[in-house]
Design a protein around this motif. Sequence first.
Motif, short mmCIF file in Angstrom:
data_model
loop_
_atom_site.label_atom_id
_atom_site.label_comp_id
_atom_site.label_asym_id
_atom_site.label_seq_id
_atom_site.Cartn_x
_atom_site.Cartn_y
_atom_site.Cartn_z
N MET A 37 0.81 -1.22 0.00
CA MET A 37 0.00 0.00 0.00
C MET A 37 0.85 1.27 0.00
N HIS A 38 2.15 1.14 0.14
CA HIS A 38 3.02 2.32 0.17
C HIS A 38 2.88 3.15 -1.10
N PHE A 39 2.53 2.53 -2.18
CA PHE A 39 2.36 3.24 -3.45
C PHE A 39 1.29 4.33 -3.32
N TYR A 40 0.32 4.09 -2.46
CA TYR A 40 -0.80 5.02 -2.31
C TYR A 40 -0.69 5.90 -1.06
N ARG A 41 0.45 5.84 -0.39
CA ARG A 41 0.64 6.67 0.81
C ARG A 41 1.40 7.93 0.43
N PHE A 42 0.92 9.03 0.94
CA PHE A 42 1.55 10.33 0.68
C PHE A 42 1.73 11.02 2.03
N ASP A 43 2.64 10.49 2.83
CA ASP A 43 2.84 10.98 4.19
C ASP A 43 3.26 12.44 4.25
N ALA A 44 3.96 12.92 3.23
CA ALA A 44 4.43 14.31 3.24
C ALA A 44 3.33 15.30 2.86
N ILE A 45 2.16 14.80 2.47
CA ILE A 45 1.05 15.67 2.09
C ILE A 45 0.03 15.63 3.22
N ALA A 46 -0.05 16.74 3.95
CA ALA A 46 -0.96 16.81 5.10
C ALA A 46 -2.42 16.72 4.68
N SER A 47 -2.76 17.39 3.60
CA SER A 47 -4.14 17.40 3.13
C SER A 47 -4.17 17.10 1.63
N PRO A 48 -4.49 15.87 1.24
CA PRO A 48 -4.55 15.55 -0.19
C PRO A 48 -5.51 16.47 -0.94
N SER A 49 -6.62 16.83 -0.34
CA SER A 49 -7.59 17.70 -1.00
C SER A 49 -6.98 19.07 -1.30
N ALA A 50 -6.33 19.66 -0.32
CA ALA A 50 -5.70 20.97 -0.51
C ALA A 50 -4.56 20.87 -1.53
N PHE A 51 -3.77 19.80 -1.44
CA PHE A 51 -2.66 19.62 -2.36
C PHE A 51 -3.16 19.51 -3.79
N LYS A 52 -4.24 18.73 -3.99
CA LYS A 52 -4.78 18.56 -5.34
C LYS A 52 -5.22 19.89 -5.93
N LYS A 53 -5.80 20.74 -5.12
CA LYS A 53 -6.23 22.06 -5.62
C LYS A 53 -5.03 22.89 -6.06
N VAL A 54 -4.00 22.91 -5.24
CA VAL A 54 -2.79 23.69 -5.58
C VAL A 54 -2.11 23.10 -6.81
N TYR A 55 -1.98 21.78 -6.85
CA TYR A 55 -1.33 21.10 -7.97
C TYR A 55 -2.10 21.35 -9.26
N ARG A 56 -3.41 21.21 -9.19
CA ARG A 56 -4.26 21.44 -10.37
C ARG A 56 -4.13 22.87 -10.85
N ARG A 57 -4.14 23.81 -9.92
CA ARG A 57 -4.01 25.22 -10.29
C ARG A 57 -2.66 25.46 -10.99
N ALA A 58 -1.60 24.87 -10.48
CA ALA A 58 -0.27 25.04 -11.09
C ALA A 58 -0.25 24.45 -12.50
N LEU A 59 -0.86 23.28 -12.68
CA LEU A 59 -0.92 22.68 -14.02
C LEU A 59 -1.75 23.54 -14.97
N ASP A 60 -2.87 24.06 -14.48
CA ASP A 60 -3.71 24.93 -15.31
C ASP A 60 -2.96 26.18 -15.73
N GLU A 61 -2.22 26.77 -14.78
CA GLU A 61 -1.44 27.97 -15.10
C GLU A 61 -0.35 27.65 -16.12
N LEU A 62 0.28 26.52 -15.97
CA LEU A 62 1.31 26.11 -16.93
C LEU A 62 0.71 25.97 -18.32
N MET A 63 -0.47 25.35 -18.38
CA MET A 63 -1.11 25.13 -19.67
C MET A 63 -1.50 26.45 -20.33
#
Length: 158
Positions: free
Chosen positions: A66-92
């Motif tokens: 299950m380690h493949f699906y663990r993201f211990d360094a990410i406190a909030s996957p939901s918040a991270f996804k929003k930031v990551y998505r925004r960065a990808l959108d800005e790049l595009m």
Amino acid sequence: WRETLGPPSPPCAEYVARITELGASTEASEAALLVAHAYTRYLGDLSGGQIIAKALRRHYGADAAMHFYRFDAIASPSAFKKVYRRALDELMTSSAAVDAEALVAEANAAFSFNARIFRHLDAVCGLAAPAPSPSAAAPEVATAAAAAPASAAAANLP
């Protein structure tokens, strides 16, 4: 890990070859397609991967796999996804090199690469028959890019 796991499976090797091809490209329009793979892998693993991990834990119990699906360094996957998505959108939107139709086609190809990897794992585990592998991954991507529909939605990945 290479000594433990051995060579990658054929579907994995095809996926690695495609990512390597894009990363080595001197064409900005091709290198920009790596965004589709980042989107598919990272956001997919943070979203659907969490659902898959829960199902696997329920079925097989707690396991190191299950380690493949663990993201211990990410406190909030939901918040991270929003930031990551925004960065990808800005790049595009900030890059003239990004062709929306090609990006959507590459995201579909990335999803297909991942599906073939999982089908192969199912077959190795005796859960399903292996799906036929394409003779080469890159022509499939080129075909998908040529056949991608033009639409307003093509500029934004789901």
